[in-house]
Design a protein around this motif. Structure first.
Motif, PDB file in Angstrom:
ATOM      1  N   ILE A  55      15.148   7.423 -15.338  1.00 45.65           N
ATOM      2  CA  ILE A  55      14.902   5.992 -15.478  1.00 45.65           C
ATOM      3  C   ILE A  55      13.659   5.779 -16.339  1.00 45.65           C
ATOM      4  CG2 ILE A  55      15.984   5.345 -13.289  1.00 45.65           C
ATOM      5  CD1 ILE A  55      13.148   5.083 -12.104  1.00 45.65           C
ATOM      6  N   ASN A  56      13.583   4.595 -16.930  1.00 42.21           N
ATOM      7  CA  ASN A  56      12.431   4.252 -17.761  1.00 42.21           C
ATOM      8  C   ASN A  56      11.577   3.221 -17.035  1.00 42.21           C
ATOM      9  OD1 ASN A  56      13.345   5.835 -20.030  1.00 42.21           O
ATOM     10  ND2 ASN A  56      14.866   4.224 -20.399  1.00 42.21           N
ATOM     11  N   LEU A  57      10.759   3.705 -16.122  1.00 40.13           N
ATOM     12  CA  LEU A  57       9.862   2.825 -15.372  1.00 40.13           C
ATOM     13  C   LEU A  57       8.434   3.298 -15.606  1.00 40.13           C
ATOM     14  CD1 LEU A  57       9.333   0.547 -13.360  1.00 40.13           C
ATOM     15  CD2 LEU A  57       9.769   2.164 -11.497  1.00 40.13           C
ATOM     16  N   SER A  58       7.695   2.562 -16.424  1.00 39.13           N
ATOM     17  CA  SER A  58       6.345   2.985 -16.784  1.00 39.13           C
ATOM     18  C   SER A  58       5.368   2.689 -15.654  1.00 39.13           C
ATOM     19  CB  SER A  58       5.889   2.263 -18.052  1.00 39.13           C
ATOM     20  OG  SER A  58       5.689   0.881 -17.796  1.00 39.13           O
ATOM     21  N   ASP A  59       4.244   3.386 -15.677  1.00 39.88           N
ATOM     22  CA  ASP A  59       3.190   3.124 -14.695  1.00 39.88           C
ATOM     23  C   ASP A  59       2.712   1.687 -14.802  1.00 39.88           C
ATOM     24  OD1 ASP A  59       3.344   5.725 -13.810  1.00 39.88           O
ATOM     25  OD2 ASP A  59       1.652   6.432 -15.008  1.00 39.88           O
ATOM     26  N   ASP A  60       2.589   1.179 -16.023  1.00 34.71           N
ATOM     27  CA  ASP A  60       2.118  -0.191 -16.226  1.00 34.71           C
ATOM     28  C   ASP A  60       3.081  -1.209 -15.618  1.00 34.71           C
ATOM     29  OD1 ASP A  60      -0.155   0.655 -17.524  1.00 34.71           O
ATOM     30  OD2 ASP A  60       0.645   0.326 -19.543  1.00 34.71           O
ATOM     31  N   SER A  67       4.146  -5.003 -11.184  1.00 35.99           N
ATOM     32  CA  SER A  67       5.009  -5.507 -10.102  1.00 35.99           C
ATOM     33  C   SER A  67       4.295  -5.433  -8.765  1.00 35.99           C
ATOM     34  CB  SER A  67       6.318  -4.718 -10.059  1.00 35.99           C
ATOM     35  OG  SER A  67       6.107  -3.366  -9.699  1.00 35.99           O
ATOM     36  N   ALA A  68       3.483  -4.393  -8.567  1.00 33.94           N
ATOM     37  CA  ALA A  68       2.730  -4.262  -7.312  1.00 33.94           C
ATOM     38  C   ALA A  68       1.700  -5.382  -7.182  1.00 33.94           C
ATOM     39  CB  ALA A  68       2.052  -2.897  -7.253  1.00 33.94           C
ATOM     40  N   GLU A  69       1.046  -5.725  -8.282  1.00 33.46           N
ATOM     41  CA  GLU A  69       0.065  -6.822  -8.252  1.00 33.46           C
ATOM     42  C   GLU A  69       0.746  -8.154  -7.995  1.00 33.46           C
ATOM     43  OE1 GLU A  69      -3.256  -6.691  -8.222  1.00 33.46           O
ATOM     44  OE2 GLU A  69      -2.954  -4.520  -8.098  1.00 33.46           O
ATOM     45  N   GLU A  70       1.896  -8.376  -8.629  1.00 31.10           N
ATOM     46  CA  GLU A  70       2.637  -9.613  -8.385  1.00 31.10           C
ATOM     47  C   GLU A  70       3.067  -9.707  -6.922  1.00 31.10           C
ATOM     48  OE1 GLU A  70       5.868  -9.927 -11.165  1.00 31.10           O
ATOM     49  OE2 GLU A  70       4.563 -10.478 -12.835  1.00 31.10           O
ATOM     50  N   LEU A  71       3.467  -8.571  -6.364  1.00 29.07           N
ATOM     51  CA  LEU A  71       3.865  -8.551  -4.954  1.00 29.07           C
ATOM     52  C   LEU A  71       2.706  -8.949  -4.052  1.00 29.07           C
ATOM     53  CD1 LEU A  71       5.714  -7.828  -2.552  1.00 29.07           C
ATOM     54  CD2 LEU A  71       4.973  -5.449  -2.844  1.00 29.07           C
ATOM     55  N   LYS A  72       1.561  -8.334  -4.249  1.00 27.40           N
ATOM     56  CA  LYS A  72       0.403  -8.606  -3.381  1.00 27.40           C
ATOM     57  C   LYS A  72      -0.026 -10.073  -3.458  1.00 27.40           C
ATOM     58  CE  LYS A  72      -1.893  -4.976  -4.973  1.00 27.40           C
ATOM     59  NZ  LYS A  72      -2.951  -3.943  -5.162  1.00 27.40           N
ATOM     60  N   ASN A 113       0.830  -1.209   0.000  1.00 25.70           N
ATOM     61  CA  ASN A 113       0.000   0.000   0.000  1.00 25.70           C
ATOM     62  C   ASN A 113       0.864   1.259   0.000  1.00 25.70           C
ATOM     63  OD1 ASN A 113      -1.350  -2.197   1.962  1.00 25.70           O
ATOM     64  ND2 ASN A 113      -2.951  -1.227   0.746  1.00 25.70           N
ATOM     65  N   GLN A 114       1.982   1.208   0.723  1.00 22.97           N
ATOM     66  CA  GLN A 114       2.902   2.346   0.730  1.00 22.97           C
ATOM     67  C   GLN A 114       3.425   2.616  -0.679  1.00 22.97           C
ATOM     68  OE1 GLN A 114       6.073   1.632   3.542  1.00 22.97           O
ATOM     69  NE2 GLN A 114       4.676   1.243   5.248  1.00 22.97           N
ATOM     70  N   CYS A 115       3.815   1.554  -1.366  1.00 20.24           N
ATOM     71  CA  CYS A 115       4.337   1.694  -2.727  1.00 20.24           C
ATOM     72  C   CYS A 115       3.296   2.329  -3.644  1.00 20.24           C
ATOM     73  CB  CYS A 115       4.750   0.327  -3.274  1.00 20.24           C
ATOM     74  SG  CYS A 115       6.102  -0.481  -2.377  1.00 20.24           S
ATOM     75  N   GLU A 116       2.077   1.860  -3.552  1.00 24.49           N
ATOM     76  CA  GLU A 116       1.021   2.364  -4.422  1.00 24.49           C
ATOM     77  C   GLU A 116       0.655   3.810  -4.089  1.00 24.49           C
ATOM     78  OE1 GLU A 116      -1.357  -1.716  -5.636  1.00 24.49           O
ATOM     79  OE2 GLU A 116      -1.919  -0.687  -3.767  1.00 24.49           O
ATOM     80  N   GLN A 117       0.627   4.141  -2.803  1.00 28.48           N
ATOM     81  CA  GLN A 117       0.277   5.516  -2.426  1.00 28.48           C
ATOM     82  C   GLN A 117       1.286   6.524  -2.960  1.00 28.48           C
ATOM     83  OE1 GLN A 117       0.109   6.484   1.820  1.00 28.48           O
ATOM     84  NE2 GLN A 117       0.262   8.651   1.334  1.00 28.48           N
ATOM     85  N   PHE A 153      12.251   6.364  -6.592  1.00 25.02           N
ATOM     86  CA  PHE A 153      12.037   5.914  -7.970  1.00 25.02           C
ATOM     87  C   PHE A 153      11.123   6.889  -8.717  1.00 25.02           C
ATOM     88  CE2 PHE A 153      12.542   1.009  -7.207  1.00 25.02           C
ATOM     89  CZ  PHE A 153      13.828   1.232  -6.755  1.00 25.02           C
ATOM     90  N   PHE A 154      10.054   7.312  -8.034  1.00 23.56           N
ATOM     91  CA  PHE A 154       9.075   8.212  -8.640  1.00 23.56           C
ATOM     92  C   PHE A 154       9.739   9.536  -9.038  1.00 23.56           C
ATOM     93  CE2 PHE A 154       5.487  11.311  -8.147  1.00 23.56           C
ATOM     94  CZ  PHE A 154       4.692  10.821  -9.181  1.00 23.56           C
TER      95      PHE A 154
END
Length: 345
Positions: free
Chosen positions: A174-179, A184-189, A27-31, A165-166
């Motif tokens: 860096i090239n880190l897309s929202d998708d 990665s957040a979904e895989e983590l959960k 949740n911290q990552c997503e917020q 990172f943000f």
């Protein structure tokens, strides 16, 4: 021995809810990924980044240096000190990182950077750092920590790592897309139940031993963080080493003393390069021949960032469970608090 699956038993040793903060890492990552920060164009044409941070507030730098090594457009220097390195100039971006906003080393670096008229930004929840950034109209990521019920800065890992990172993404470094992040957040959960089970098993094996963490490539930053988590949360001495560097010296140090109480934790990955995988296998062979026990953790995830997040979550649970096995309140850091109190006199 405490039942690590029994929340009622855990709460008896964890009155400040470190468990809750550990659970809320995703949740911290997503917020923090949904926050806003805007940088002027001149911030995007710099030659190096200096991240000033201590303890958990420095984690983003360690992870970024390893994870984005092959794509970073500018070098990142992690500055864990009162003073800035001598190379800083008008082409340097200073990022001040302090979860609490009160870290004296970071605030001192901020004043030095201001006096040198350097480009400055920062990430914090408030305090003096927030005031410094806002008063001087520096771009800032000041956030409300909605998902850290323990209130402990070191348990805001998702905020400080993904927040950095943000910022790098917004700067175009860096090239880190929202998708990619959201995947990665979904895989983590979806992996949390398995992470918790493995953490319990490994914690039970580590109780009574000094954990030595071996890592490589894009997960090297995780090894540094896991060492810190063992120190602060588990109240256990620990150390970390990187492959291939350790293959040039550490193996000769396994012989003495003969009664050493260490266990090695290998953080393996199917995404390591072929040469590193071979070195892991050979290193394990040497460890066996020296009669030293070792354990392995293989983070799940389809991408490097997914495996980094998985390993961060693993470190949080592992160090928490080990603290509970030692009968420790995982929130307390009495010697760090004592040191700061004496230093202020």
């Amino acid at each position: 021995m405490i039942d690590l699956t029994n929340l009622e038993e855990i709460r008896k040793l964890d009155p400040k809810n470190v468990y809750g903060s550990t659970e809320m890492f995703p949740n911290q990552c997503e917020q923090i990924w949904r926050e806003e920060i805007n940088f002027p164009q001149e911030y995007k044409i710099i030659e190096n980044v200096v991240l000033c941070g201590m303890g958990g507030s420095a984690y983003g730098g360690y992870i970024a240096q390893a994870l984005f090594k092959d794509e970073l457009k500018v070098p990142i220097y992690s500055n864990n000190d009162y003073n800035l390195p001598s190379f800083v100039n008008e082409k340097t971006l200073i990022i001040l990182s302090s979860y609490s906003g009160g870290t004296e080393e970071v605030l001192t670096c901020g004043e030095e950077a201001k006096n040198k008229n350097l480009k400055i930004s920062g990430i914090t929840t408030g305090g003096k750092l927030s005031e410094f950034l806002k008063t001087n109209n520096y771009p800032n990521l000041v956030f409300e920590p909605k998902f850290n019920p323990s209130g402990q800065p070191r348990l805001g890992t998702g905020y400080m790592v993904l927040g950095f990172f943000f910022m790098l993404k917004k700067l175009g470094f860096i090239n880190l897309s929202d998708d990619e992040f959201l995947k990665s957040a979904e895989e983590l959960k979806s992996s949390i139940p398995e992470i918790k089970n493995e953490s319990i098993s490994i914690a039970k094996s580590l109780a009574g031993y000094i954990p030595l963490v071996f890592c490589a490539e894009f997960l090297n930053g995780n090894a540094h963080i896991l060492r810190n988590q063992f120190n602060e949360t588990s109240k256990s001495f620990s150390a970390f080493e990187e492959i291939p560097e350790l293959n040039h010296h550490l193996m000769e140090g396994l012989k003495n003393p003969p009664d050493k109480k260490i266990k090695i934790v290998f953080i393996t990955s199917d995404l390591y390069s072929g040469l590193i995988k071979k070195r892991f296998d050979l290193t394990k062979d040497v460890i066996r021949k020296n009669n030293v026990e070792f354990l392995e953790y293989n983070p799940q995830g389809s991408t490097k960032i997914s495996q980094v997040l998985n390993t961060l979550a693993f470190g949080g649970y592992l160090s928490l469970y080990l603290a509970l096995l030692y009968g420790q309140d995982p929130s307390l850091i009495p010697w760090v608090d004592y040191f700061k109190e004496q230093l202020s006199k």
